[in-house]
Design an enzyme around this catalytic site. Structure first.
Site, PDB file in Angstrom:
ATOM      1  CG  ASP A 120      32.767  30.528  52.941  1.00  0.00           C
ATOM      2  OD1 ASP A 120      33.910  30.142  52.685  1.00  0.00           O
ATOM      3  OD2 ASP A 120      31.806  30.432  52.143  1.00  0.00           O
ATOM      4  CG  ASN A 178      34.594  34.826  41.310  1.00  0.00           C
ATOM      5  OD1 ASN A 178      34.915  36.004  41.405  1.00  0.00           O
ATOM      6  ND2 ASN A 178      35.011  33.897  42.152  1.00  0.00           N
ATOM      7  CG  HIS A 220      37.558  35.348  38.207  1.00  0.00           C
ATOM      8  ND1 HIS A 220      37.440  34.448  39.237  1.00  0.00           N
ATOM      9  CD2 HIS A 220      37.268  34.653  37.068  1.00  0.00           C
ATOM     10  CE1 HIS A 220      37.119  33.251  38.755  1.00  0.00           C
ATOM     11  NE2 HIS A 220      37.002  33.356  37.439  1.00  0.00           N
ATOM     12  CG  ASP A 228      40.103  39.131  42.530  1.00  0.00           C
ATOM     13  OD1 ASP A 228      39.769  38.050  43.061  1.00  0.00           O
ATOM     14  OD2 ASP A 228      40.868  39.200  41.548  1.00  0.00           O
ATOM     15  CD  GLU A 288      35.251  30.948  48.365  1.00  0.00           C
ATOM     16  OE1 GLU A 288      34.373  30.076  48.255  1.00  0.00           O
ATOM     17  OE2 GLU A 288      36.305  30.939  47.702  1.00  0.00           O
TER      18      GLU A 288
END
Length: 261
Positions: free
Chosen positions: A127, A135, A140, A144, A170
Protein backbone atom coordinates in the site's frame (compact mmCIF):
# COMPACT_ATOMS: atom_id res chain seq x y z
CA UNK A 1 -10.02 -14.38 -66.05
CA UNK A 2 -9.80 -14.60 -62.29
CA UNK A 3 -7.17 -16.73 -60.56
CA UNK A 4 -9.95 -19.00 -59.32
CA UNK A 5 -11.28 -19.56 -62.87
CA UNK A 6 -7.75 -20.20 -64.13
CA UNK A 7 -7.20 -22.87 -61.48
CA UNK A 8 -10.50 -24.59 -62.30
CA UNK A 9 -9.80 -24.50 -66.07
CA UNK A 10 -6.26 -25.79 -65.65
CA UNK A 11 -7.31 -28.70 -63.46
CA UNK A 12 -10.19 -29.54 -65.81
CA UNK A 13 -7.88 -29.58 -68.85
CA UNK A 14 -5.48 -31.92 -67.08
CA UNK A 15 -8.28 -34.32 -66.09
CA UNK A 16 -9.83 -34.18 -69.58
CA UNK A 17 -6.47 -34.85 -71.23
CA UNK A 18 -5.96 -37.89 -69.01
CA UNK A 19 -9.48 -39.07 -69.84
CA UNK A 20 -8.83 -38.74 -73.62
CA UNK A 21 -5.55 -40.63 -73.40
CA UNK A 22 -7.13 -43.34 -71.23
CA UNK A 23 -10.06 -43.66 -73.64
CA UNK A 24 -7.76 -44.03 -76.63
CA UNK A 25 -5.72 -46.64 -74.82
CA UNK A 26 -8.67 -48.74 -73.68
CA UNK A 27 -10.66 -48.42 -76.94
CA UNK A 28 -7.80 -49.15 -79.30
CA UNK A 29 -6.51 -52.02 -77.15
CA UNK A 30 -9.99 -53.61 -77.12
CA UNK A 31 -10.42 -53.15 -80.88
CA UNK A 32 -7.07 -54.69 -81.63
CA UNK A 33 -7.76 -57.61 -79.30
CA UNK A 34 -11.14 -58.21 -80.95
CA UNK A 35 -9.68 -57.61 -84.40
CA UNK A 36 -12.06 -54.71 -85.02
CA UNK A 37 -11.15 -51.99 -87.50
CA UNK A 38 -9.94 -48.58 -86.26
CA UNK A 39 -11.64 -46.02 -88.48
CA UNK A 40 -12.14 -42.26 -88.34
CA UNK A 41 -15.27 -42.69 -86.16
CA UNK A 42 -13.15 -44.41 -83.52
CA UNK A 43 -10.85 -41.40 -83.43
CA UNK A 44 -13.77 -39.02 -83.13
CA UNK A 45 -15.42 -41.04 -80.36
CA UNK A 46 -12.22 -41.34 -78.35
CA UNK A 47 -11.50 -37.63 -78.70
CA UNK A 48 -14.79 -35.80 -78.32
CA UNK A 49 -16.76 -38.05 -75.94
CA UNK A 50 -14.24 -37.61 -73.04
CA UNK A 51 -14.09 -33.88 -73.79
CA UNK A 52 -17.87 -33.41 -73.90
CA UNK A 53 -18.37 -35.41 -70.71
CA UNK A 54 -15.14 -34.96 -68.76
CA UNK A 55 -14.64 -31.21 -69.23
CA UNK A 56 -17.94 -29.94 -67.74
CA UNK A 57 -18.06 -32.63 -65.04
CA UNK A 58 -14.48 -31.97 -63.89
CA UNK A 59 -15.04 -28.19 -64.07
CA UNK A 60 -18.14 -28.51 -61.86
CA UNK A 61 -16.33 -30.73 -59.35
CA UNK A 62 -13.32 -28.41 -59.12
CA UNK A 63 -15.59 -25.35 -58.81
CA UNK A 64 -17.37 -26.99 -55.89
CA UNK A 65 -14.02 -27.90 -54.39
CA UNK A 66 -12.88 -24.27 -54.64
CA UNK A 67 -16.12 -23.11 -53.03
CA UNK A 68 -15.71 -25.57 -50.16
CA UNK A 69 -12.08 -24.52 -49.69
CA UNK A 70 -13.06 -20.83 -49.62
CA UNK A 71 -15.73 -21.60 -47.04
CA UNK A 72 -13.24 -23.52 -44.90
CA UNK A 73 -10.77 -20.62 -45.11
CA UNK A 74 -13.46 -18.15 -44.05
CA UNK A 75 -14.47 -20.41 -41.16
CA UNK A 76 -10.86 -20.71 -40.05
CA UNK A 77 -10.39 -16.94 -40.18
CA UNK A 78 -13.63 -16.44 -38.27
CA UNK A 79 -12.56 -19.00 -35.66
CA UNK A 80 -9.18 -17.28 -35.28
CA UNK A 81 -10.83 -13.85 -34.92
CA UNK A 82 -13.32 -15.27 -32.40
CA UNK A 83 -10.53 -16.86 -30.37
CA UNK A 84 -8.55 -13.61 -30.36
CA UNK A 85 -11.64 -11.70 -29.25
CA UNK A 86 -12.28 -14.29 -26.51
CA UNK A 87 -8.67 -14.04 -25.33
CA UNK A 88 -8.89 -10.24 -25.24
CA UNK A 89 -12.17 -10.38 -23.33
CA UNK A 90 -10.74 -12.91 -20.88
CA UNK A 91 -7.70 -10.71 -20.33
CA UNK A 92 -9.82 -7.57 -19.86
CA UNK A 93 -12.11 -9.25 -17.34
CA UNK A 94 -9.27 -10.80 -15.35
CA UNK A 95 -6.75 -7.94 -15.44
CA UNK A 96 -6.58 -4.33 -14.35
CA UNK A 97 -6.61 -2.11 -17.43
CA UNK A 98 -4.22 0.55 -16.13
CA UNK A 99 -1.43 -1.63 -14.72
CA UNK A 100 -1.99 -4.89 -16.61
CA UNK A 101 -1.92 -6.80 -13.31
CA UNK A 102 -4.52 -9.33 -12.19
CA UNK A 103 -7.89 -8.03 -11.04
CA UNK A 104 -8.99 -8.55 -7.44
CA UNK A 105 -11.33 -11.42 -8.34
CA UNK A 106 -8.71 -13.26 -10.36
CA UNK A 107 -6.06 -12.72 -7.70
CA UNK A 108 -8.26 -14.12 -4.92
CA UNK A 109 -9.20 -17.05 -7.17
CA UNK A 110 -5.51 -17.89 -7.47
CA UNK A 111 -5.12 -17.57 -3.73
CA UNK A 112 -7.98 -20.03 -3.31
CA UNK A 113 -6.41 -22.75 -5.41
CA UNK A 114 -5.60 -26.09 -3.75
CA UNK A 115 -2.11 -26.31 -2.29
CA UNK A 116 -0.13 -29.48 -1.90
CA UNK A 117 0.49 -30.77 1.59
CA UNK A 118 3.60 -29.12 2.97
CA UNK A 119 3.49 -26.23 0.49
CA UNK A 120 3.12 -22.80 2.05
CA UNK A 121 2.54 -19.76 -0.15
CA UNK A 122 2.92 -16.24 1.20
CA UNK A 123 0.79 -13.16 0.58
CA UNK A 124 2.19 -9.63 0.43
CA UNK A 125 -0.06 -6.57 0.56
CA UNK A 126 1.54 -3.39 -0.75
CA UNK A 127 0.00 0.00 0.00
CA UNK A 128 1.57 3.35 -1.05
CA UNK A 129 2.20 5.82 1.74
CA UNK A 130 0.32 9.15 1.71
CA UNK A 131 -1.04 8.32 -1.73
CA UNK A 132 -3.98 10.72 -1.44
CA UNK A 133 -1.56 13.61 -1.04
CA UNK A 134 0.07 12.71 -4.36
CA UNK A 135 -3.29 13.00 -6.09
CA UNK A 136 -4.13 16.20 -4.23
CA UNK A 137 -0.81 17.97 -4.78
CA UNK A 138 0.23 16.68 -8.21
CA UNK A 139 -2.98 15.50 -9.85
CA UNK A 140 -4.48 12.10 -10.56
CA UNK A 141 -2.34 11.59 -13.66
CA UNK A 142 0.79 11.69 -11.50
CA UNK A 143 -0.90 9.33 -9.05
CA UNK A 144 -1.72 6.91 -11.87
CA UNK A 145 1.89 7.15 -13.03
CA UNK A 146 3.08 6.23 -9.55
CA UNK A 147 0.76 3.18 -9.47
CA UNK A 148 2.06 1.99 -12.84
CA UNK A 149 5.65 2.33 -11.64
CA UNK A 150 4.87 0.42 -8.45
CA UNK A 151 3.31 -2.31 -10.59
CA UNK A 152 6.50 -2.49 -12.68
CA UNK A 153 8.58 -2.73 -9.51
CA UNK A 154 6.45 -5.66 -8.33
CA UNK A 155 6.89 -7.47 -11.64
CA UNK A 156 10.64 -6.83 -11.57
CA UNK A 157 11.19 -8.16 -8.04
CA UNK A 158 9.03 -11.32 -8.29
CA UNK A 159 9.34 -14.60 -10.15
CA UNK A 160 7.39 -15.59 -13.31
CA UNK A 161 5.33 -18.12 -11.33
CA UNK A 162 4.17 -15.60 -8.72
CA UNK A 163 0.84 -13.77 -9.05
CA UNK A 164 0.54 -9.99 -8.85
CA UNK A 165 -2.76 -8.14 -8.65
CA UNK A 166 -4.23 -4.72 -8.12
CA UNK A 167 -6.74 -5.34 -5.37
CA UNK A 168 -8.48 -1.99 -5.56
CA UNK A 169 -7.55 1.67 -5.54
CA UNK A 170 -3.89 1.88 -4.66
CA UNK A 171 -3.57 -1.52 -2.94
CA UNK A 172 -1.55 -4.31 -4.56
CA UNK A 173 -1.16 -7.98 -3.72
CA UNK A 174 1.65 -10.43 -4.46
CA UNK A 175 1.18 -14.19 -4.10
CA UNK A 176 4.56 -15.84 -3.64
CA UNK A 177 4.39 -19.51 -4.61
CA UNK A 178 5.92 -21.97 -2.16
CA UNK A 179 7.82 -19.24 -0.30
CA UNK A 180 8.21 -19.19 3.47
CA UNK A 181 8.25 -16.15 5.69
CA UNK A 182 12.03 -15.56 5.79
CA UNK A 183 12.38 -15.49 2.01
CA UNK A 184 9.16 -13.48 1.66
CA UNK A 185 10.53 -10.79 3.98
CA UNK A 186 13.62 -10.49 1.78
CA UNK A 187 11.44 -10.11 -1.33
CA UNK A 188 9.25 -7.55 0.44
CA UNK A 189 12.29 -5.52 1.45
CA UNK A 190 13.55 -5.61 -2.14
CA UNK A 191 10.17 -4.26 -3.27
CA UNK A 192 10.21 -1.53 -0.65
CA UNK A 193 13.73 -0.41 -1.54
CA UNK A 194 13.07 -0.49 -5.29
CA UNK A 195 9.95 1.66 -4.92
CA UNK A 196 11.70 4.08 -2.57
CA UNK A 197 14.64 4.45 -4.94
CA UNK A 198 12.51 4.49 -8.09
CA UNK A 199 13.08 6.91 -10.98
CA UNK A 200 10.40 9.29 -9.68
CA UNK A 201 12.60 10.01 -6.66
CA UNK A 202 15.85 10.67 -8.52
CA UNK A 203 15.94 14.33 -9.31
CA UNK A 204 12.75 14.79 -7.27
CA UNK A 205 10.54 15.16 -10.35
CA UNK A 206 7.77 17.59 -9.43
CA UNK A 207 8.59 16.90 -5.79
CA UNK A 208 6.95 13.46 -5.92
CA UNK A 209 8.28 10.89 -3.50
CA UNK A 210 6.73 7.43 -3.29
CA UNK A 211 7.19 4.80 -0.60
CA UNK A 212 5.13 1.76 0.34
CA UNK A 213 4.13 -0.09 3.49
CA UNK A 214 4.05 -3.86 3.09
CA UNK A 215 2.25 -6.46 5.16
CA UNK A 216 2.65 -10.19 4.77
CA UNK A 217 1.15 -13.46 5.95
CA UNK A 218 1.84 -17.08 5.19
CA UNK A 219 -0.99 -19.10 3.65
CA UNK A 220 -1.30 -22.54 5.25
CA UNK A 221 -2.83 -25.47 3.40
CA UNK A 222 -6.58 -24.89 2.83
CA UNK A 223 -6.54 -21.49 4.57
CA UNK A 224 -9.44 -19.11 3.93
CA UNK A 225 -8.19 -16.38 1.53
CA UNK A 226 -10.27 -13.70 3.27
CA UNK A 227 -8.66 -14.52 6.60
CA UNK A 228 -5.22 -14.27 5.01
CA UNK A 229 -6.10 -10.92 3.43
CA UNK A 230 -7.29 -9.60 6.79
CA UNK A 231 -4.12 -10.82 8.49
CA UNK A 232 -1.90 -9.17 5.89
CA UNK A 233 -4.05 -6.03 6.09
CA UNK A 234 -3.43 -5.82 9.81
CA UNK A 235 0.28 -5.98 9.08
CA UNK A 236 0.03 -3.13 6.58
CA UNK A 237 -1.75 -1.07 9.26
CA UNK A 238 0.98 -1.96 11.73
CA UNK A 239 3.68 -0.89 9.25
CA UNK A 240 1.99 2.45 8.74
CA UNK A 241 1.62 2.96 12.49
CA UNK A 242 5.32 2.18 12.82
CA UNK A 243 6.30 5.05 10.56
CA UNK A 244 5.49 3.79 7.04
CA UNK A 245 8.01 2.73 4.36
CA UNK A 246 8.57 -0.57 6.14
CA UNK A 247 7.67 -4.27 6.11
CA UNK A 248 5.57 -5.99 8.76
CA UNK A 249 4.74 -9.70 8.90
CA UNK A 250 1.97 -11.52 10.70
CA UNK A 251 3.30 -13.09 13.86
CA UNK A 252 0.17 -15.15 14.46
CA UNK A 253 -0.27 -17.05 11.17
CA UNK A 254 -1.22 -20.15 13.12
CA UNK A 255 -4.51 -18.50 14.11
CA UNK A 256 -5.70 -18.34 10.48
CA UNK A 257 -8.88 -20.33 10.07
CA UNK A 258 -8.41 -23.46 7.98
CA UNK A 259 -11.19 -24.53 5.64
CA UNK A 260 -11.84 -28.24 5.69
CA UNK A 261 -12.37 -29.81 2.24
Amino acid sequence: MTPRAKRILGKSLIVTTIAVVATFGLSFTARLALQMPIDWLSWVECTFIPILIGMPVSAYIFAQSETIQDTCDKLERSHTALKEAHDRLTFVTSHDQMTGLLSRGEFIARMDRSRDEGECDTLLLIDPDHFSSINDEHGHSKGDEALVRIAKALVYTTRPGDSIGRLGGEEFGVLLRDVRKAQAITIAENIRRLVEGGPWVKGQQNGVRVTVSIGGAEIPHNADPQDVLRAAGRCVFKAKQGGRNRVSFDQEAAKLRVVTP
